[in-house]
Design a protein around this motif. Sequence first.
Motif, PDB file in Angstrom:
ATOM      1  N   ALA A  88       0.845  -1.190   0.000  1.00  0.00           N
ATOM      2  CA  ALA A  88       0.000   0.000   0.000  1.00  0.00           C
ATOM      3  C   ALA A  88       0.880   1.239   0.000  1.00  0.00           C
TER       4      ALA A  88
ATOM      5  N   ILE B  32       0.633   5.850   0.281  1.00  0.00           N
ATOM      6  CA  ILE B  32      -0.148   7.053   0.534  1.00  0.00           C
ATOM      7  C   ILE B  32       0.690   8.266   0.166  1.00  0.00           C
TER       8      ILE B  32
ATOM      9  N   THR C 191      -5.523  -0.843   5.631  1.00  0.00           N
ATOM     10  CA  THR C 191      -5.707   0.586   5.448  1.00  0.00           C
ATOM     11  C   THR C 191      -4.424   1.311   5.802  1.00  0.00           C
ATOM     12  N   ILE C 192      -3.941   2.128   4.879  1.00  0.00           N
ATOM     13  CA  ILE C 192      -2.754   2.947   5.140  1.00  0.00           C
ATOM     14  C   ILE C 192      -3.205   4.358   5.500  1.00  0.00           C
ATOM     15  N   SER C 193      -2.513   4.978   6.453  1.00  0.00           N
ATOM     16  CA  SER C 193      -2.862   6.344   6.867  1.00  0.00           C
ATOM     17  C   SER C 193      -1.605   7.033   7.358  1.00  0.00           C
ATOM     18  N   ARG C 194      -1.703   8.356   7.529  1.00  0.00           N
ATOM     19  CA  ARG C 194      -0.560   9.086   8.082  1.00  0.00           C
ATOM     20  C   ARG C 194      -1.031  10.109   9.083  1.00  0.00           C
TER      21      ARG C 194
ATOM     22  N   THR D 121      -4.438   7.194  -1.768  1.00  0.00           N
ATOM     23  CA  THR D 121      -3.904   5.870  -1.434  1.00  0.00           C
ATOM     24  C   THR D 121      -3.972   4.908  -2.612  1.00  0.00           C
ATOM     25  N   ASN D 122      -3.104   3.912  -2.557  1.00  0.00           N
ATOM     26  CA  ASN D 122      -3.100   2.804  -3.515  1.00  0.00           C
ATOM     27  C   ASN D 122      -2.900   1.512  -2.734  1.00  0.00           C
ATOM     28  N   TYR D 123      -3.526   0.437  -3.198  1.00  0.00           N
ATOM     29  CA  TYR D 123      -3.403  -0.847  -2.512  1.00  0.00           C
ATOM     30  C   TYR D 123      -3.157  -1.974  -3.513  1.00  0.00           C
TER      31      TYR D 123
END
Length: 123
Positions: free
Chosen positions: A49, A51, A69-72, A58-60
Motif C-alpha cells: 500500500a 499514501i 488501510t494505510i494512513s498518516r 492511497t493505492n493498494y
Amino acid sequence: QVQLVESGGGLVQAGDSLRLSCAISGRTFSSYAMAWFRQTPGKEREFVAAIRWSTGGTNYADSVKGRFTISRDNAKNTVYLQMNSLKPEDTAVYLCAATQNLVLIPPDNYNYWGQGTQVTVSL
C-alpha cells in the motif's frame, strides 16, 4: 540523517488484526509518497500500500484491498498500516519506504527504507 523505523509486528492468529507504525525522522516528506512493502525469504519485495503525504491519496495491492488501510499522522510524522482479517499468506517482513517517484509499485523507485518488522499469522 533520514530514518524510517517500523514497529507493531508480531505473532497473531488468522482473522486477527495488527497495526504497524513507521516513525519518520531526519526530514519532512511532504512531497513524498510513503509505502509499505512486504518480503518473504527467497522472494522479491511486494508492494502492499502507498499514501501520498500531501493529498492523502492511497493505492493498494489487490491482495490486501478491503482488509488493510494505510494512513498518516502529520503531527507525529508517522505512517500506519492497519491490517484486519489477517491470513497466513500475509506472513512476511513488512518494510516502510519513501519515494518522490510518481510510479509507486516498483521497489526500485524508493529512496528510503526502514529495517522492517516481522508479521507472522498462524492458522
